[in-house]
Design a protein around this motif. Sequence first.
Motif, PDB file in Angstrom:
ATOM      1  N   GLU A 146     -14.971   0.886 -48.498  1.00 27.50           N
ATOM      2  CA  GLU A 146     -15.636   1.095 -49.774  1.00 27.50           C
ATOM      3  C   GLU A 146     -16.562   2.298 -49.687  1.00 27.50           C
ATOM      4  N   TYR A 181      -9.911   9.441 -58.570  1.00 31.54           N
ATOM      5  CA  TYR A 181      -9.051   9.461 -57.391  1.00 31.54           C
ATOM      6  C   TYR A 181      -8.980  10.842 -56.781  1.00 31.54           C
ATOM      7  N   SER A 213     -15.430   5.358 -49.577  1.00 31.55           N
ATOM      8  CA  SER A 213     -14.712   6.462 -48.936  1.00 31.55           C
ATOM      9  C   SER A 213     -13.523   6.885 -49.792  1.00 31.55           C
ATOM     10  N   THR A 214     -13.030   8.080 -49.540  1.00 26.19           N
ATOM     11  CA  THR A 214     -11.848   8.621 -50.203  1.00 26.19           C
ATOM     12  C   THR A 214     -10.973   9.281 -49.146  1.00 26.19           C
ATOM     13  N   THR A 237      -9.072   5.928 -53.324  1.00 21.79           N
ATOM     14  CA  THR A 237     -10.341   5.319 -52.958  1.00 21.79           C
ATOM     15  C   THR A 237     -10.127   3.878 -52.511  1.00 21.79           C
ATOM     16  N   HIS A 238     -11.220   3.144 -52.403  1.00 19.25           N
ATOM     17  CA  HIS A 238     -11.175   1.733 -51.993  1.00 19.25           C
ATOM     18  C   HIS A 238     -10.349   0.901 -52.966  1.00 19.25           C
ATOM     19  N   SER A 278     -10.899  13.881 -54.871  1.00 19.32           N
ATOM     20  CA  SER A 278     -12.102  14.127 -54.079  1.00 19.32           C
ATOM     21  C   SER A 278     -12.766  15.404 -54.547  1.00 19.32           C
ATOM     22  N   ASN A 295      -5.584  11.693 -53.821  1.00 20.06           N
ATOM     23  CA  ASN A 295      -6.803  11.128 -53.268  1.00 20.06           C
ATOM     24  C   ASN A 295      -6.938   9.681 -53.728  1.00 20.06           C
TER      25      ASN A 295
END
Length: 988
Positions: A595, A541, A597-598, A571-572, A543, A569
């Motif tokens: 999906e 989680y 991406s963060t 995510t999907h 980045s 951070n």
Amino acid sequence: MANCLGCFPKTLGWSVVVLIMTGVTTCQGSVNGEPVIATTVSGVNSELTPRGMPRFISEPEAFSYIIKNKPAVLTCKAVNAAGVKFKCADQWVRDKHHTRTESTLPTGETVVQMSIEVTRQAVEEYFGLEGYWCECVAWPELPTSGSEPISDRITSSRGLVNIAYLRKRFVREPISASVEIEAQVQLQCLPPDGSPSPEVFWLKDGTLIDAGREINFIISNEGNLIINQARLADMGNYTCGAQNMASRRLSESARLTVHVNGGWSSWSEWSNCNSRCGRGNKRSGRTCTNPAPLNGGTPCVGEAVKRQQCTVTCPVNGAWSTWSSWSVCSKDCNRHRRRQCDKPAPQNGGRYCRGGTDLDTTNCTGGNCPGVYTGSTVQVAGPGNHNAQSIALYVGLFVAVAVLATIIIIIVCLVKRKERQALYAGDMGDGELPQYSDHEKKYQKNVQPDLTQTIGNPHIYQQHPNNNLKCATEKAPMLQKSTQPPHMPQHSPISDKKSKTLYIQLPLEDRTDSTEKLPFKDSKASLRSSMCSSSRPQSVYDSDHTNRHSVISSQLPSNIDIEALAWGNITHAGGRLNIPDIGVSLTVPEGAIPEGSTEEFFIAVCRDDKDRPKLTDQETIVSPILLTGPQNVLLDIPVIISFQHCASQKLGTWQMALYNSDTHYDDPPHWRKCVTLGHETLNSLAYCQVDVDQCHIMTQHLSRYALIGKSAPRSSAVKILRLAAFAPATSNAVDYSIRVYVVDDTQDALENVVQMERKLGAVLLDKPKQLLFQDGGNNLCLTIEELAPGWKSKLTANYQEIPFHHVWSSNQNNLHCSFSVEHIDRSQQRLSCKIGAYQKAILSNRTVLQIVRNLGEQNIPAAPSPLVKLHHQRSSTISSSGCSSMVTLHPPQQAFRLPSKMKAQLCYLIDIPVPKGNDWRMLASALGCDRYINYFASKPSPTEHILNLWEARNKDRDTCLTDLMNIFRVIERPDAAEVIEKDAGAWL
């Protein structure tokens, strides 16, 4: 008396008439000198009887029913009766089937109660035209064995016994219909045959319609449902029901669709003519969006575009006229001639004449003129003679500017490099912090230090920084001024004015460098928690920090308290941000982020008074001021912002609205109403779910948010406040000050006060208590009572009053008053008193704080016990950074109760509409989130959004998954319950 006259024969005399019981008329007289009584019982013929004849005080009911195989029980009661017996269908009921009980009235009369049971078989085997009836017979003497009952008897009214039933099939069932919005619609229903006659009721999506309260619904005598004005919220599955004592039946569901017919918008402005020369067309358009067709509504009738002929004047290009005659030869041996661009002149945008100039010059002496150029023709009027010189001039200027800019950039870089070297050299020194100016110290007040450190002298209670309330009656003197400044806390944020950098100093064991410097982007203040260089675990989680800045680079306001901020951070897979001890969280469901991406999310509470919206006299803020981000992030599905509110849902009625501000984080907020609860539309920015003490916002737009409320018409809303009292831990002075705060009943408001008082070395004197504050203009009164011996209040009236609008307007954080008491007997080290708070003219809401302090105790902690015992139950949080309690991120496996696979299966099952109505609509109703069902209906998967909201509402409940499984069983969806039980049944 008329009844009595009918009782006696005309040849007999009568003397007295007396009414002795309700429903029983008794005539007292004499016949041939012997006393007699005539009694008329309701439903029983009067007859002449001697004194003491029986009378009925209870008779069989007019209609009795046998429910399935349960016999009907008939009962009668008689007074002064030696015997009571039932007669049914012209047959005397056997004695063994009678049940006899006796009792005595206060008048001394004996009451005989007789009961029998009538079976279903007895009724079915009787074929009389009058139906199976029963009556009760009473007489004054028991008949001799084997003889008929004596004639001196009275008979009750008859009661019919029927078999209760309700047929299965409805005579007429409701039919699905589509109706235009705001039009009237009627759903017909004729219940099945039954005895007794069934009562008709209606269900909408499985929920009973209360026609008495819902003024838009009417149930006619025939059983039809009439909707006066169809609304979008009235769409759903309607079921007709019928019930009596025998059974309950439901018809097939009928779907009611409320459609919106399309309407044209206004015509647009005419476009430009499409022809460049001569005749052409121009157009004007309109759209079918006022309103747009919805739910199968008819499209707009007519043309969307209209055209009109237009004419554009053609351009005329210019042409040269003929040359004029030559001029006289001049002194410089030249002659001239001219021509004009007017044959024709340029018109309507036409171009100027081409092919030469308007002036022609030539030598008139054949080249013999001394010092004069002998060329044949000199072009004087053309613009190209100076082109070469102009280009050379521009190139030279450009080169000079470029060289100067390069020199300036090199000088600036060298100066900044030297400044950074000097700054790092200072940081790597012996760890001592530099001295700061008054301006820099003033800036430090905007950043809250770590509150676990001892601040200042614990024996000195400083002047409060927010002492801006003057009590109406008398203002007690504030606490004594400190004689020396407090010590610098070890975790104090420090601002470097020159480099515009925020320093957060860490303990030596928690850091690898003396300080961590966080630059302010574009001169905007930003905040960031300390990052553990060695102890922080890497998480999916988080980045890549080498390619991505922290959320603090998003230019948060400079006045944000780092203890009221959480970021992480995500995510999907989703996750949840939670601020410890404040009751504020941000739930990012799975699928909100594309999906692969963060995104770095954050949520904060704005505690500065300038961030609060300006309200009318009737409005009040009932929630913390929330800041969420990042702004302009693209979300595929809504996130859920959860927080506490202080509006009582049991007392009074509220009108609530959600306000938001989209201004930049460091700019003053511009608040606007984005949605009014109860008046949502499909275009509303957010959906609000208001529970007893929590509010959940579903939105795809991150910004500032605040929940505003006011009293509904003809109602007085009640706001729940908290009363908390603080005082110095010890005091050697003569005066001792008690500060009483009145804050909203939310964890954030109370935590803010506790943190502020903790810095001043104060202690909490009693557990904070709730105070009900009602709208209506009554001021808040505070009193000090039962002061212990050796102490004296410095207030003349022991009473202070806070104006109503100061409390209700919510324009100030940390509203308070102070009570100053004088220590007149130094031998008395125990201080005890009561602080009472109540609203003027509403004494029923009075709250009392019990103050008991022993000033002789030493080593008193400078902070109260954790608020877990003082306020709402807190949820545990998990830090994503591994080293900062301010960064709290629940990863998906801990944030969500439903695994991704299980939720997908539930959505597949419940999203599909079923005729019975026990799909996602009934699930929303069972979970209490169907106030605006169209919000979920407009989503691709309504069940997914309902379950996402359920996750946020039940994040702290351990039994929520079991409750959800039981709800599926209640709405008759065992297939969904089996999905949960199969996956989680091992530990449920």
